[in-house]
Enzyme design. Structure first.
Site, PDB file in Angstrom:
ATOM      1  N   HIS A   1      62.614  -3.847  60.767  1.00 53.29           N
ATOM      2  CA  HIS A   1      63.887  -4.461  61.167  1.00 53.29           C
ATOM      3  C   HIS A   1      63.895  -4.960  62.609  1.00 53.29           C
ATOM      4  O   HIS A   1      64.812  -4.657  63.393  1.00 53.29           O
ATOM      5  CB  HIS A   1      65.058  -3.513  60.879  1.00 53.29           C
ATOM      6  CG  HIS A   1      66.241  -4.221  60.273  1.00 53.29           C
ATOM      7  ND1 HIS A   1      67.269  -4.719  61.028  1.00 53.29           N
ATOM      8  CD2 HIS A   1      66.518  -4.545  58.992  1.00 53.29           C
ATOM      9  CE1 HIS A   1      68.151  -5.305  60.219  1.00 53.29           C
ATOM     10  NE2 HIS A   1      67.713  -5.224  58.985  1.00 53.29           N
TER      11      HIS A   1
ATOM     12  N   ARG B   1      60.095   0.814  48.867  1.00 44.98           N
ATOM     13  CA  ARG B   1      60.309   0.717  50.310  1.00 44.98           C
ATOM     14  C   ARG B   1      60.795   2.085  50.776  1.00 44.98           C
ATOM     15  O   ARG B   1      61.765   2.612  50.230  1.00 44.98           O
ATOM     16  CB  ARG B   1      61.357  -0.349  50.622  1.00 44.98           C
ATOM     17  CG  ARG B   1      61.511  -0.613  52.103  1.00 44.98           C
ATOM     18  CD  ARG B   1      62.668  -1.548  52.391  1.00 44.98           C
ATOM     19  NE  ARG B   1      63.850  -0.816  52.770  1.00 44.98           N
ATOM     20  CZ  ARG B   1      64.852  -1.313  53.498  1.00 44.98           C
ATOM     21  NH1 ARG B   1      64.796  -2.563  53.916  1.00 44.98           N
ATOM     22  NH2 ARG B   1      65.897  -0.586  53.805  1.00 44.98           N
TER      23      ARG B   1
ATOM     24  N   GLU C   1      57.392  -4.853  57.160  1.00 39.33           N
ATOM     25  CA  GLU C   1      58.328  -5.982  57.265  1.00 39.33           C
ATOM     26  C   GLU C   1      58.913  -6.087  58.666  1.00 39.33           C
ATOM     27  O   GLU C   1      59.216  -5.064  59.294  1.00 39.33           O
ATOM     28  CB  GLU C   1      59.450  -5.744  56.240  1.00 39.33           C
ATOM     29  CG  GLU C   1      60.527  -6.803  56.229  1.00 39.33           C
ATOM     30  CD  GLU C   1      61.640  -6.438  55.253  1.00 39.33           C
ATOM     31  OE1 GLU C   1      61.374  -5.690  54.278  1.00 39.33           O
ATOM     32  OE2 GLU C   1      62.781  -6.870  55.472  1.00 39.33           O
TER      33      GLU C   1
ATOM     34  N   ARG D   1      59.897 -14.063  53.262  1.00 41.61           N
ATOM     35  CA  ARG D   1      61.045 -13.352  52.680  1.00 41.61           C
ATOM     36  C   ARG D   1      62.351 -14.140  52.666  1.00 41.61           C
ATOM     37  O   ARG D   1      63.410 -13.584  52.425  1.00 41.61           O
ATOM     38  CB  ARG D   1      61.248 -12.043  53.466  1.00 41.61           C
ATOM     39  CG  ARG D   1      60.212 -11.032  53.033  1.00 41.61           C
ATOM     40  CD  ARG D   1      60.410  -9.660  53.588  1.00 41.61           C
ATOM     41  NE  ARG D   1      61.745  -9.135  53.635  1.00 41.61           N
ATOM     42  CZ  ARG D   1      62.415  -8.647  52.597  1.00 41.61           C
ATOM     43  NH1 ARG D   1      61.852  -8.633  51.397  1.00 41.61           N
ATOM     44  NH2 ARG D   1      63.627  -8.180  52.749  1.00 41.61           N
TER      45      ARG D   1
ATOM     46  N   ASP E   1      60.355  -1.402  56.293  1.00 39.80           N
ATOM     47  CA  ASP E   1      61.031  -2.456  57.067  1.00 39.80           C
ATOM     48  C   ASP E   1      61.237  -1.985  58.506  1.00 39.80           C
ATOM     49  O   ASP E   1      61.984  -1.039  58.750  1.00 39.80           O
ATOM     50  CB  ASP E   1      62.393  -2.747  56.404  1.00 39.80           C
ATOM     51  CG  ASP E   1      63.081  -3.975  57.000  1.00 39.80           C
ATOM     52  OD1 ASP E   1      62.616  -4.478  58.046  1.00 39.80           O
ATOM     53  OD2 ASP E   1      64.089  -4.424  56.403  1.00 39.80           O
TER      54      ASP E   1
ATOM     55  N   GLU F   1      63.524 -12.990  56.466  1.00 41.89           N
ATOM     56  CA  GLU F   1      64.884 -12.891  55.925  1.00 41.89           C
ATOM     57  C   GLU F   1      65.930 -13.530  56.829  1.00 41.89           C
ATOM     58  O   GLU F   1      67.040 -13.787  56.364  1.00 41.89           O
ATOM     59  CB  GLU F   1      65.247 -11.440  55.591  1.00 41.89           C
ATOM     60  CG  GLU F   1      65.349 -10.546  56.798  1.00 41.89           C
ATOM     61  CD  GLU F   1      65.719  -9.114  56.434  1.00 41.89           C
ATOM     62  OE1 GLU F   1      65.119  -8.567  55.500  1.00 41.89           O
ATOM     63  OE2 GLU F   1      66.606  -8.568  57.097  1.00 41.89           O
TER      64      GLU F   1
ATOM     65  N   TYR G   1      68.464   2.377  60.955  1.00 43.25           N
ATOM     66  CA  TYR G   1      68.565   1.290  59.978  1.00 43.25           C
ATOM     67  C   TYR G   1      68.054   1.803  58.622  1.00 43.25           C
ATOM     68  O   TYR G   1      67.024   2.471  58.548  1.00 43.25           O
ATOM     69  CB  TYR G   1      67.731   0.069  60.414  1.00 43.25           C
ATOM     70  CG  TYR G   1      67.489  -0.815  59.229  1.00 43.25           C
ATOM     71  CD1 TYR G   1      68.514  -1.603  58.725  1.00 43.25           C
ATOM     72  CD2 TYR G   1      66.282  -0.770  58.531  1.00 43.25           C
ATOM     73  CE1 TYR G   1      68.345  -2.337  57.573  1.00 43.25           C
ATOM     74  CE2 TYR G   1      66.101  -1.508  57.384  1.00 43.25           C
ATOM     75  CZ  TYR G   1      67.133  -2.287  56.910  1.00 43.25           C
ATOM     76  OH  TYR G   1      66.977  -2.999  55.756  1.00 43.25           O
TER      77      TYR G   1
ATOM     78  N   GLU H   1      62.530  -7.918  46.248  1.00 38.92           N
ATOM     79  CA  GLU H   1      63.384  -6.801  46.666  1.00 38.92           C
ATOM     80  C   GLU H   1      64.599  -6.714  45.738  1.00 38.92           C
ATOM     81  O   GLU H   1      65.210  -7.728  45.390  1.00 38.92           O
ATOM     82  CB  GLU H   1      63.858  -7.025  48.096  1.00 38.92           C
ATOM     83  CG  GLU H   1      64.777  -5.922  48.609  1.00 38.92           C
ATOM     84  CD  GLU H   1      65.267  -6.151  50.038  1.00 38.92           C
ATOM     85  OE1 GLU H   1      65.555  -5.170  50.722  1.00 38.92           O
ATOM     86  OE2 GLU H   1      65.361  -7.322  50.456  1.00 38.92           O
TER      87      GLU H   1
ATOM     88  N   TRP I   1      69.172  -5.494  66.467  1.00 38.32           N
ATOM     89  CA  TRP I   1      69.505  -4.628  65.324  1.00 38.32           C
ATOM     90  C   TRP I   1      68.714  -5.050  64.133  1.00 38.32           C
ATOM     91  O   TRP I   1      67.992  -5.059  63.551  1.00 38.32           O
ATOM     92  CB  TRP I   1      70.989  -4.709  64.964  1.00 38.32           C
ATOM     93  CG  TRP I   1      71.280  -3.782  63.817  1.00 38.32           C
ATOM     94  CD1 TRP I   1      71.466  -2.427  63.863  1.00 38.32           C
ATOM     95  CD2 TRP I   1      71.364  -4.120  62.420  1.00 38.32           C
ATOM     96  NE1 TRP I   1      71.658  -1.913  62.611  1.00 38.32           N
ATOM     97  CE2 TRP I   1      71.610  -2.929  61.687  1.00 38.32           C
ATOM     98  CE3 TRP I   1      71.258  -5.327  61.705  1.00 38.32           C
ATOM     99  CZ2 TRP I   1      71.743  -2.897  60.301  1.00 38.32           C
ATOM    100  CZ3 TRP I   1      71.398  -5.310  60.324  1.00 38.32           C
ATOM    101  CH2 TRP I   1      71.638  -4.102  59.618  1.00 38.32           C
TER     102      TRP I   1
HETATM  103  C1  GCO Z   1      66.317  -6.096  53.862  1.00 45.09           C
HETATM  104  C2  GCO Z   1      67.196  -6.365  55.017  1.00 45.09           C
HETATM  105  C3  GCO Z   1      68.637  -6.089  54.859  1.00 45.09           C
HETATM  106  C4  GCO Z   1      69.427  -6.578  56.065  1.00 45.09           C
HETATM  107  C5  GCO Z   1      70.732  -7.090  55.598  1.00 45.09           C
HETATM  108  C6  GCO Z   1      71.635  -7.557  56.717  1.00 45.09           C
HETATM  109  O1  GCO Z   1      65.141  -5.961  54.078  1.00 45.09           O
HETATM  110  O2  GCO Z   1      66.823  -6.099  52.757  1.00 45.09           O
HETATM  111  O3  GCO Z   1      66.635  -6.005  56.219  1.00 45.09           O
HETATM  112  O4  GCO Z   1      68.904  -4.772  54.496  1.00 45.09           O
HETATM  113  O5  GCO Z   1      69.584  -5.577  56.995  1.00 45.09           O
HETATM  114  O6  GCO Z   1      70.495  -8.143  54.715  1.00 45.09           O
HETATM  115  O7  GCO Z   1      72.765  -8.127  56.212  1.00 45.09           O
HETATM  116 MG    MG Z   2      64.565  -6.506  56.027  1.00 45.91          MG
END
Ligand code: GCO
Ligand code: MG
Length: 402
Positions: A212, A147, A236, A283, A210, A262, A159, A339, A402
């Site tokens: 995010h 990643r 992602e 995920r 990612d 996630e 991020y 991951e 975020w």
């Molecule tokens: C990932 C995630 C994490 C989140 C985190 C927040 O892809 O692993 O985006 O890094 O930001 O789990 O608590």
């Molecule tokens: Mg993520």
């Protein structure tokens, strides 16, 4: 095998973890992970105040019934707090039952369907060059999936990128840090980062990124199209996850594979996205998805629609939760990728894993249960230190995802 006690242990060995211990009258003990980053005490209270007293005396071998009791027996269902609490209890029961039978959890799930689990790490840097140096080092260690994230020029705190030289950890301050976001700068930058990654390091590995949750569906489609020439393994969370229908727009605009889930917690959060084939990878980690009992149902549904797994393994999933992810990774037909972000040093003073991560692949050694020991005395030396995830604002001060 009657449940004698259900206890919650919240500790901070390098970062916060919420662990549930279930003990039976015949001396068996099982542990499960219920860590919900920045909301650990909400899960702890849900388990300790509302569920633990109802489980004392229950037959610990009836994992399915206890799951239904915790889920269907509660009028207020779903959501991250509830599903993480149920997950921790469920993991502890699988751990305990597998220990009772002297086998690893994956044996109870039907046994291994592959020889190893392929893992991807986070590669990151303050510049493209630094991120690529990190990525090259991981390739040299044997990883075959990476990643890649980097600081977006003009965005002071991105991020996935550490503030200073320390390892990246999203929940790093007591009150939420305020970050600043600029979508235009990101749209300009990401295709350049991905192009540079392929130009520099070639195509002999899987490449992931990612987003995010920060783009609109049309921006995500635009971005996906620009990434198509670089054969991404996945992009992602291009858009916020709660709008499952938004992924139809993304899909219609790009063939770039999409990984989502996630922050989903239940099959009802992703039923539409799965059955309409709007995503490629799912995920949801065991820790936030109601445990092994529920996540295997979700993964079975995903398999019917050709969707593969990509279970979240950020540092806020404890090593016990990771081992629960691995139990599914081993056994499901539709494994995609796992991951593995890694942990601070102190985490290993409390958790002792029996899994091995070497050369980018994870293997297990046959230890009964989930295969991670939890040292309660060591945990007591790391009292809980609350930390919050950041919040995001646009340049004009408006709140953003975020
Ligand atoms: C990932 C995630 C994490 C989140 C985190 C927040 O892809 O692993 O985006 O890094 O930001 O789990 O608590
Ligand atoms: Mg993520």
């Amino acid at each position: 095998m009657r449940i004698e006690s259900v206890d919650v242990l919240v500790c901070s060995p390098g970062r916060a973890f919420c662990t549930v211990r279930i003990a039976t009258d015949d001396g068996l003990v099982g542990y499960g992970d219920g860590t919900l980053n920045g909301r650990e005490l909400a899960v702890a209270s849900y388990v300790a105040d509302h569920v633990a007293p109802t489980l004392v005396g229950a037959d610990a071998s009836r994992i399915n019934d206890i799951w239904q009791y915790c889920y269907r027996g509660a009028y207020w269902r779903r959501g991250p707090v509830t599903m993480s609490a149920i997950s921790a209890i469920d993991q502890a029961l699988w751990d305990l039952n597998a220990k009772a039978l002297g086998v690893p959890v994956h044996r109870l799930l039907g046994g291994r369907a592959r020889d190893f689990i392929t893992a991807y790490p986070h590669c990151t840097g303050h510049t493209v060059e630094a991120a690529l140096t990190d990525a090259a080092a991981r390739l040299a260690e044997g990883y075959r999936a990476l990643r890649v994230q980097a600081q977006v020029p003009g965005v002071p705190t991105a991020y996935g990128v550490a503030r200073g030289d320390e390892e990246y950890e999203p929940a790093s301050s007591v009150l939420p840090d305020v970050e600043e976001w600029d979508t235009g700068a990101y749209l300009d930058f990401l295709p350049e980062l991905i192009r540079a990654t392929r130009d520099e390091l070639g195509y002999g590995f899987e490449l992931l990124h990612d987003g995010h949750h920060r783009l609109s569906p049309s921006q995500a489609g635009w971005m996906g199209r620009r990434l198509e020439p670089y054969r991404m393994f996945w992009l992602e969370d291009p858009t916020p996850e709660e709008d499952q229908r938004a992924f139809a727009t993304v899909r219609s605009l790009t063939s770039c594979p999409i990984a989502v889930g996630e922050v989903w917690n239940s099959v009802h959060d992703c039923q539409h996205a799965i059955t309409e084939r709007l995503i490629d990878y799912i995920r949801i980690p065991v820790t936030h998805g109601g445990g092994l009992t529920h996540l295997r149902q979700i993964l079975a549904l995903a398999d019917v629609y050709g969707i593969r797994s990509g279970l979240q393994g950020a540092s806020d999933i404890s090593p016990i939760g990771q081992a629960a992810n691995f139990a599914l990774d081993w056994t499901i037909p539709n494994f995609g990728m796992q991951e593995y972000m890694g942990y601070p040093e102190d985490t290993w003073r409390v958790f002792t894993p029996h899994y091995r991560l070497e050369g980018g692949v994870i293997t297990l050694d046959g230890t009964p249960g989930l295969g991670v020991e939890f040292d309660e005395e060591a945990a007591a030396r790391y009292p809980y230190e609350p930390r919050s995830l950041p919040v995001n604002r646009l340049r004009d001060g408006g709140m953003y995802d975020w």
